[in-house]
Write an enzyme that holds these catalytic residues in place. Structure first.
Site, PDB file in Angstrom:
ATOM      1  N   ASP A  31      -7.874   4.182  -9.128  1.00  0.00           N
ATOM      2  CA  ASP A  31      -6.620   3.962  -9.849  1.00  0.00           C
ATOM      3  C   ASP A  31      -6.230   5.280 -10.503  1.00  0.00           C
ATOM      4  OD1 ASP A  31      -4.469   2.703 -11.522  1.00  0.00           O
ATOM      5  OD2 ASP A  31      -5.367   0.857 -10.786  1.00  0.00           O
ATOM      6  N   HIS A  38      -5.025   7.101  -7.943  1.00  0.00           N
ATOM      7  CA  HIS A  38      -3.567   7.039  -7.882  1.00  0.00           C
ATOM      8  C   HIS A  38      -2.898   8.272  -8.471  1.00  0.00           C
ATOM      9  CE1 HIS A  38      -3.670   2.328  -7.647  1.00  0.00           C
ATOM     10  NE2 HIS A  38      -4.235   2.923  -6.612  1.00  0.00           N
TER      11      HIS A  38
END
Length: 371
Positions: free
Chosen positions: A210, A232
């Site tokens: 993430d 991410h």
């Protein structure tokens, strides 16, 4: 005085001195209480006696299932040292596994120390979206005028650091959740920052699934020397829909992002209010990016883009410079989706992202930027 009376007086005084002296066990208790350094081998004893120590050494702590290693409200100036391997029992619960608060606190690791959350026991590909209830890892809430340095963290169940503090420095921390790449790790954010002023993160290594860093609110935040992979990317937001929806004066610089969904990103919430201002992304190298090299969008709702931007969270005084590298062939190099009059006063220079596609869906790109 007759000699027998003198002897009686001296005997009486000697007996009084002996009776007034502490017993051996009492001396031991006094020594423990006066000691400035306390070494603990259990979470319960550390939490119970934390206020008696100026230095807390956590030696091979095994935190019981469903319990927090609670070092909140430490006395000013306390030093916390993780030593050996810190582990945690398994239970489905929301956590956190560790929480520390106080002022002028130093948190560090001894040589070779590892904090191993063994997140694979919770990983199911759902993260915080469903499946097993997974504990957050580390709450640095009200950890003010303090420093965290040199921690080596392995396999958090979900998000690693939740930061709500003022004047906090985090230096040389490694978060290695790379085992989650093939084993269902999800929502394993590195550093989530909100409601904070004066946070500096230096020389972090984050391998996760993430955001490497996500700034949801706060001001005077500085991230430099980061190495991010697998996740991410470097994110502002999502901004909007919380109690505090202002991000101001943020610099993210001198970092690398590899094998991630995005390089750098700003995301604001659809139909929400707030503001993002005075943000700088500079000197960032990206490679192996699968979605977007740079993505700035004002259309998030329930954690996903809608494709329809709104203007309630304007993005102003944004500087993007020296963002270079490559994305995968089916990824988009730059994507900008702004609401009407919601993006202004941008400075855009030295952006050179190659090998991917150009988006035809950019909207309301402000003067100075390119998409």
């Amino acid at each position: 005085m007759p000699s027998y009376l003198r002897n009686l007086v001296w005997a009486t005084l000697a007996a009084g001195l002996v009776s007034a002296a502490p017993t051996p066990s009492r001396v031991s208790d006094l020594t423990k209480k006066s000691s400035s350094t306390c070494t603990f081998s259990s979470a319960a004893s550390a939490s119970a006696s934390k206020s008696s120590c100026s230095t807390i050494v956590l030696s091979n702590i095994e935190v019981p299932a469903g319990k927090t290693l609670d070092l909140t409200d430490l006395k000013d100036g306390t030093k916390v040292i993780f030593e050996g391997t810190t582990t945690f029992g398994y239970k489905e619960w929301s956590g956190p596994l560790i929480k520390i608060s106080g002022s002028d606190i130093t948190v560090e690791a001894a040589d070779g120390a590892v904090i191993n959350a063994d997140g694979s026991r919770w990983w199911d590909g759902e993260g915080t979206n469903g499946g097993k209830t997974k504990p957050k890892f580390f709450y640095a809430h009200s950890l003010d005028d303090s420093t965290i340095s040199g921690l080596n963290i392995k396999n958090t169940p979900v998000q690693a650091f939740s930061i709500q503090s003022d004047n906090l420095i985090i230096d040389g921390v490694t978060i290695d959740n790379s085992d989650g790449d093939e084993n269902g790790g999800h929502n394993t954010d590195g550093f989530d920052i909100s409601e904070s002023t004066g946070v500096t993160i230096r020389n972090a290594v984050v391998k996760n699934q993430d955001d490497c860093i996500a700034i949801n609110s706060g001001q005077n935040i500085y991230f430099t020397g980061g190495t991010c992979s697998g996740g991410h990317g470097l994110s502002i937001g999502s901004v909007g829909g919380r109690d505090d929806n202002t991000v101001k004066n943020v610099t993210i610089t001198d970092s690398t992002v590899t094998d991630s969904a995005n390089g750098v990103r700003i995301k604001t919430v659809y139909d929400a209010t707030g503001s993002v201002s005075d943000v700088t992304f500079s000197d960032i190298t990206v490679s192996g990016i699968t979605d977007y090299g740079i993505v700035i969008e004002q259309d998030y709702e329930n954690g996903s883009p809608t494709g329809t931007p709104t203007s309630g969270v304007p993005i102003t005084d944004l500087t993007v410079k020296g963002i270079t590298g490559s994305v995968e062939s089916d990824a988009v190099e730059v994507y900008i989706l702004c609401g009407d009059d919601a993006c202004s006063d941008w400075t855009w220079s030295g952006v050179d992202i190659t090998s991917g596609q150009t988006s035809s869906k950019c909207e309301n790109v402000p003067s100075g930027a390119s998409c």
